[in-house]
Design a protein around this motif. Structure first.
Motif, PDB file in Angstrom:
ATOM      1  N   ALA B 316       0.838  -1.203   0.000  1.00  0.00           N
ATOM      2  CA  ALA B 316       0.000   0.000   0.000  1.00  0.00           C
ATOM      3  C   ALA B 316       0.870   1.248   0.000  1.00  0.00           C
ATOM      4  O   ALA B 316       0.583   2.221  -0.695  1.00  0.00           O
ATOM      5  CB  ALA B 316      -0.927  -0.013   1.200  1.00  0.00           C
ATOM      6  N   ARG B 317       1.954   1.168   0.786  1.00  0.00           N
ATOM      7  CA  ARG B 317       2.831   2.335   0.863  1.00  0.00           C
ATOM      8  C   ARG B 317       3.539   2.583  -0.468  1.00  0.00           C
ATOM      9  O   ARG B 317       3.701   3.706  -0.915  1.00  0.00           O
ATOM     10  CB  ARG B 317       3.868   2.161   1.973  1.00  0.00           C
ATOM     11  CG  ARG B 317       3.854   3.330   2.932  1.00  0.00           C
ATOM     12  CD  ARG B 317       4.847   3.154   4.033  1.00  0.00           C
ATOM     13  NE  ARG B 317       4.291   2.429   5.158  1.00  0.00           N
ATOM     14  CZ  ARG B 317       5.017   1.895   6.128  1.00  0.00           C
ATOM     15  NH1 ARG B 317       6.330   1.948   6.089  1.00  0.00           N
ATOM     16  NH2 ARG B 317       4.446   1.256   7.124  1.00  0.00           N
ATOM     17  N   ALA B 322       4.074   5.746  -5.329  1.00  0.00           N
ATOM     18  CA  ALA B 322       4.038   5.752  -6.802  1.00  0.00           C
ATOM     19  C   ALA B 322       3.032   6.787  -7.288  1.00  0.00           C
ATOM     20  O   ALA B 322       3.281   7.527  -8.236  1.00  0.00           O
ATOM     21  CB  ALA B 322       3.678   4.367  -7.328  1.00  0.00           C
ATOM     22  N   THR B 323       1.894   6.866  -6.609  1.00  0.00           N
ATOM     23  CA  THR B 323       0.893   7.873  -6.970  1.00  0.00           C
ATOM     24  C   THR B 323       1.437   9.268  -6.759  1.00  0.00           C
ATOM     25  O   THR B 323       1.225  10.174  -7.545  1.00  0.00           O
ATOM     26  CB  THR B 323      -0.380   7.722  -6.125  1.00  0.00           C
ATOM     27  OG1 THR B 323      -0.522   6.374  -5.726  1.00  0.00           O
ATOM     28  CG2 THR B 323      -1.591   8.171  -6.903  1.00  0.00           C
ATOM     29  N   ALA B 326       3.740  10.078  -9.496  1.00  0.00           N
ATOM     30  CA  ALA B 326       2.982  10.326 -10.722  1.00  0.00           C
ATOM     31  C   ALA B 326       2.382  11.726 -10.693  1.00  0.00           C
ATOM     32  O   ALA B 326       2.369  12.431 -11.694  1.00  0.00           O
ATOM     33  CB  ALA B 326       1.894   9.273 -10.870  1.00  0.00           C
ATOM     34  N   HIS B 327       1.897  12.158  -9.515  1.00  0.00           N
ATOM     35  CA  HIS B 327       1.283  13.477  -9.414  1.00  0.00           C
ATOM     36  C   HIS B 327       2.321  14.580  -9.485  1.00  0.00           C
ATOM     37  O   HIS B 327       2.068  15.643 -10.029  1.00  0.00           O
ATOM     38  CB  HIS B 327       0.496  13.589  -8.101  1.00  0.00           C
ATOM     39  CG  HIS B 327      -0.836  12.903  -8.180  1.00  0.00           C
ATOM     40  ND1 HIS B 327      -1.870  13.212  -7.340  1.00  0.00           N
ATOM     41  CD2 HIS B 327      -1.305  11.932  -9.010  1.00  0.00           C
ATOM     42  CE1 HIS B 327      -2.923  12.449  -7.635  1.00  0.00           C
ATOM     43  NE2 HIS B 327      -2.603  11.676  -8.645  1.00  0.00           N
ATOM     44  N   ALA B 328       3.476  14.323  -8.883  1.00  0.00           N
ATOM     45  CA  ALA B 328       4.517  15.361  -8.866  1.00  0.00           C
ATOM     46  C   ALA B 328       5.079  15.569 -10.257  1.00  0.00           C
ATOM     47  O   ALA B 328       5.446  16.676 -10.624  1.00  0.00           O
ATOM     48  CB  ALA B 328       5.630  14.966  -7.902  1.00  0.00           C
ATOM     49  N   GLY B 329       5.127  14.481 -11.040  1.00  0.00           N
ATOM     50  CA  GLY B 329       5.737  14.559 -12.375  1.00  0.00           C
ATOM     51  C   GLY B 329       4.814  15.146 -13.426  1.00  0.00           C
ATOM     52  O   GLY B 329       3.971  15.978 -13.159  1.00  0.00           O
TER      53      GLY B 329
END
Lengths: 251, 329, 293
Positions: B316-317, B322-323, B326-329
């Motif tokens: 989960a961590r 990873a999310t 993905a959001h930062a990129g």
């Protein structure tokens, strides 16, 4: 006019040591009618439901289902013969999906518990009953959601759905409107109205407006005893009832 | 609840292990598999039905003792009746103990199962029935055959290894099937809220008793394999330390998961080997129970969902970070 | 069986039962008040016996006292030990499920056993009863009965009376009984419930330790003694009803009688009779004889 009496309580009494929580209460639940039981906190309403559903044994008196004495029947047996109930505090299975909650309740009627090779998720009988229960309570879209993640009002609907999934004839509903806003209350009341036909409904409630909208008959309980019983307008006009509720603006 | 790929890999891994590992480790693997069956049987009770039994060793022990006591001393007994007989003996005891214990709830149930298991322990320890505290030997190991043709001789390590692996796979598959069945779903409901199940119309006592008996029979199977493996049984296998160990295996792996029970058995054996190792702990290895006790406390306090729970948390961590990436990129 | 022999067995049953009550009362109190099942309770009994063994010579050498001085020191130590143990360990168990409590206290047993093994070894030891209690009292014409066993029974009876008095008549007892039924309410009344729990736990430990100390001269001091007494105490608590001190007393005496006379009449099945008794009671009353008294 509703005719056959599905569930009847005759002089039902329940004592806890020195305390008499329910004192010689008698009432009839005919098919096609909603019978509301109201009273102040501690009046014995929940205890009455517990005795009628079989969760608690009666200290005295009898309970009859379609004329048959079921006073000594354990709760599961009563449930299998058509006495369903919902709880005041939500008792849905939080980790199971909405569908599974209903399906499992429905399974009680066709257990075939020894058939360990069959797949429960494909059991047509219980699935059909579950889908029907979800349809009537408007939960079909939420079928796959985990019950623990539902909003409060939806959980109360699921509570009713689980009761319906057992295909009961008698519904004993303990404060189904607890904690609901006006919109949810309307939805629940129209659901109860739609359920009226073919079922006998006992409704324990605090919300007076709702009670007077839906009930065909009202019983008022105080300190475990029946104070008054009759049609809503008659009860409302009863001076004893007014005295007992003195100060209650909602009456 | 079962993810097929890791399970299949594990089975394949275990199947080729005899050719990969040395004799000591293959023997250890056999112990792990036997204990895995034992742990799976308890998982049915604890994880699936919510019945915490602290006396499960009684059924393991009775299965083992029945195996030895029912075998003749001269000829090799037939597997085909000895195995069912051992399981049957365990199931019978489970029926008797379960019928009484299931009249109690919660903490009473835990204490009562412990007390009855202790009674079984004293039967074997104090009476002549099973050779008393010295234990008894299995003189000839069972075989499976027809007439004079022998198809499977459990006296040889390789056939016994694969027979045990086969039993483990069969038990796992059976329990997975049970989970999916209406009966299994009912047990899950009973664990979640027994009162609600009764209100829906389930008479819960027979369901619980059936689970208790099945769990007892499976523990008896583990006992049978244990008796055949070492050819010796003594009353200590019924002691409450055994009940405590199998409970630890279940919670170590993670309650509510069949894989967890197997993983827990493996982890328990590994830990025990580690704590008893002279190489690592020298003279202190004598007091390995101290480390085991501390491990139990730490495991329950820090990993209430067991190793499976820890793995799930890590996954989960990883997903969460990873999310974030993905959001930062 | 002659009258004298019968009397001897009765006294033995009484003594054994009362000793069991001493240990079981702590167990049932802790569970009834705090809802914690503590498997390590038997270990306290063992610790008591080992303390009697270790402290008696030390007390004799350094303080000039003997058995009773050791008893006093042991009680003080046990209260302190119980207080610290509750604070550091047991208090974390209150919110947890029964399974977790069972396993964590089971781990505690293993720790106690091994520490005992490291500190005091695995041999069996004897403890001498104080000289003025070591004699025997004549019973009837032919038999005698050890004074020390009568002393043990007397101590247990005194403790039982003390327990009933504290629980029923003192403010602490009221706080205890109130805390058992409604923890939050008691806290909001300004009573520090954590302190009450700590005191109750320390008292439970002290009861078990006291039992172990006074039992030591009779039962000797050996490694498995804690576990043995624990399981019998479970039987006592199940029969008596969890949380009921009265139930623990009645059940302990019942177990004492069944065990003692069982050994006389059915020596083969002696160890099992107590469990048969438990099974019989469970058939009749699944929640024990006195539930929540």
């Amino acid at each position: 006019m509703p005719d056959d009496v599905l569930l009847e309580a005759r002089g039902v009494t329940r004592r806890f040591g020195g305390l008499t929580a329910v004192d010689a209460v008698s009432l009839e639940l005919p098919r096609g009618a909603v019978h509301a039981v109201i009273g102040t906190n501690g009046a014995g309403k929940s205890t009455l439901i517990n005795v009628l559903s079989g969760e608690l044994p009666a200290s005295a008196g009898s309970v009859l289902l379609l004329g048959e004495d079921i006073t000594h029947w354990p709760q599961p047996r009563r449930a299998r013969h058509g006495v369903g109930r919902s709880y005041q505090r939500t008792t849905v299975f939080p980790r199971f999906s909405v569908l599974e909650n209903c399906r499992l309740a429905a399974q009680a009627h066709r257990p075939r518990a020894w058939a360990v090779w069959s797949d429960a998720d494909r059991d047509e009988t219980s699935l059909a009953l579950a889908h029907e229960a979800m349809r009537r309570t408007g939960l079909t879209d939420l079928a796959a959601r985990a019950a623990g993640g539902l909003a409060h009002g939806q959980k109360r609907q699921l509570e009713i759905a689980m009761c319906l999934a057992t295909a009961p004839q008698v519904l004993l509903l303990d404060e189904p409107l607890a904690g609901m806003g006006p919109e949810e209350t309307d939805r629940m009341l129209s659901l109860l109205a739609s359920l009226r036909e073919g079922h006998a409904i006992l409704l324990v409630e605090h919300d007076m407006d709702a009670v007077f909208r839906i009930a065909d008959r009202i019983t008022v309980m105080v300190d475990g005893k029946v104070l008054a019983t009759g049609e809503p307008e008659v009860v409302r006009a009863n001076s004893d009832v007014q005295a007992a509720y003195l100060g209650e603006a909602t009456l | 609840m079962t993810r097929t790929l890791p399970v299949a890999l594990a089975v394949v891994g275990l199947a080729v292990f005899p050719w990969l590992g040395g004799k000591f480790y293959v023997d250890l693997a056999m112990t792990v598999m036997i204990l895995a069956i034992f742990a799976l049987s308890l998982e049915l009770l604890v994880g699936r039905t919510g019945l915490v039994s602290f006396g499960h060793a009684a059924f393991f022990g009775v299965g083992a003792y029945a195996t030895v006591l029912l075998s003749s001393k001269s000829a090799a007994p037939s597997l085909l009746w000895l195995l069912p007989a051992a399981m049957g003996a365990a199931a019978l005891l489970a029926a008797a103990i379960g019928a009484l214990s299931l009249r109690t709830r919660g903490i009473y149930f835990i204490m009562v199962t412990l007390a009855f298991a202790q009674m079984a322990y004293y039967v074997f320890h104090d009476t002549k029935l099973g050779g008393g505290s010295d234990g008894i030997y299995l003189y000839v190991k069972p075989v499976m055959g027809l007439g004079s043709a022998v198809w499977l001789d459990l006296d040889h390590p390789l056939p016994f290894y694969f027979f045990t692996l086969g039993c483990l796979a069969a038990v796992f598959a059976f329990l997975a099937m049970l989970s999916r069945s209406p009966y299994g779903h009912a047990l899950a409901g009973i664990r979640a809220n027994e009162q609600r199940m009764r209100a829906a119309g389930f008479s819960t006592y027979p369901y619980k008793l059936a689970a208790f008996i099945v769990a007892g029979a499976l523990a008896g199977l583990a006992g049978f394999l244990y008796a055949v493996k070492d050819g010796f049984v003594n009353p200590e296998i019924l002691a409450w330390h055994q009940s405590g160990s199998v409970l630890l295996m279940v919670i170590l792996g993670g309650i509510g998961s069949w894989r967890g029970a197997v993983i827990g058995a493996f982890a328990f054996v590994a830990l025990k080997e580690l704590f008893q190792s002279d190489v690592v702990f020298g003279a202190f290895a004598r007091h390995w129970q101290l480390l085991l006790g501390l491990t139990i406390i730490a495991a329950v306090a820090l990993m209430p969902n067991g190793l499976i729970g820890v793995a799930a948390q890590l996954r989960a961590r990883r997903r969460a970070s990873a999310t974030k990436i993905a959001h930062a990129g | 069986m002659t009258l004298a022999t019968f009397l001897v067995q009765c006294l033995n049953a009484l003594q054994y039962g009362l000793l069991l009550f001493l240990v079981a009362s702590g167990l049932t109190l802790i569970f009834g008040i705090m809802g914690v099942i503590n498997l390590a309770h038997g270990s306290f009994y063992m610790i008591g016996a080992y303390m009697a063994y270790a402290l008696s010579p030390w007390a004799a050498a350094h303080l000039g006292g003997g058995f009773f001085t050791a008893l006093g020191i042991g009680l003080v130590l046990s209260v302190a030990f119980g207080y610290v143990l509750e604070w550091m360990f047991i208090s974390y168990l209150y919110e947890r499920e029964h399974l977790q409590q069972v396993l964590m206290t089971y781990g505690l047993i293993l720790v106690f056993e091994e520490v005992r093994s490291i500190l005091a070894g695995d041999d069996v030891h004897g403890v001498a009863a104080p000289a003025w209690l070591a004699g025997s009292v004549p019973l009837g014409g032919l038999m005698t009965y050890p004074v020390y066993r009568l002393f043990m029974s007397a101590v247990c009876v005194a403790v039982a009376i003390g327990l009933f008095f504290v629980i029923a008549r003192t403010r602490l007892g009221m706080a205890i009984r109130a805390g058992a039924s409604n923890r939050e309410m008691v806290q909001s009344l300004g009573i520090d419930i954590r302190f009450v729990y700590r005191v109750v736990f320390a008292a439970g430990v002290a009861l078990a330790v006291l039992a172990g100390m006074i039992a030591a001269p009779v039962s000797s001091v050996y490694p498995g003694m804690g576990n043995q007494v624990l399981i019998i105490c479970f039987v006592v608590v199940v029969i008596g009803g969890i949380g009921s001190i009265r139930g623990a007393l009645v059940a302990a005496l019942l177990v004492g009688i069944v065990d003692t006379f069982g050994k006389v009449f059915f020596p083969q099945a002696a160890g099992m009779l107590v469990y048969v008794l438990m099974a019989a009671i469970l058939l009749w009353r699944p929640e024990g004889l006195f539930r929540h008294a």
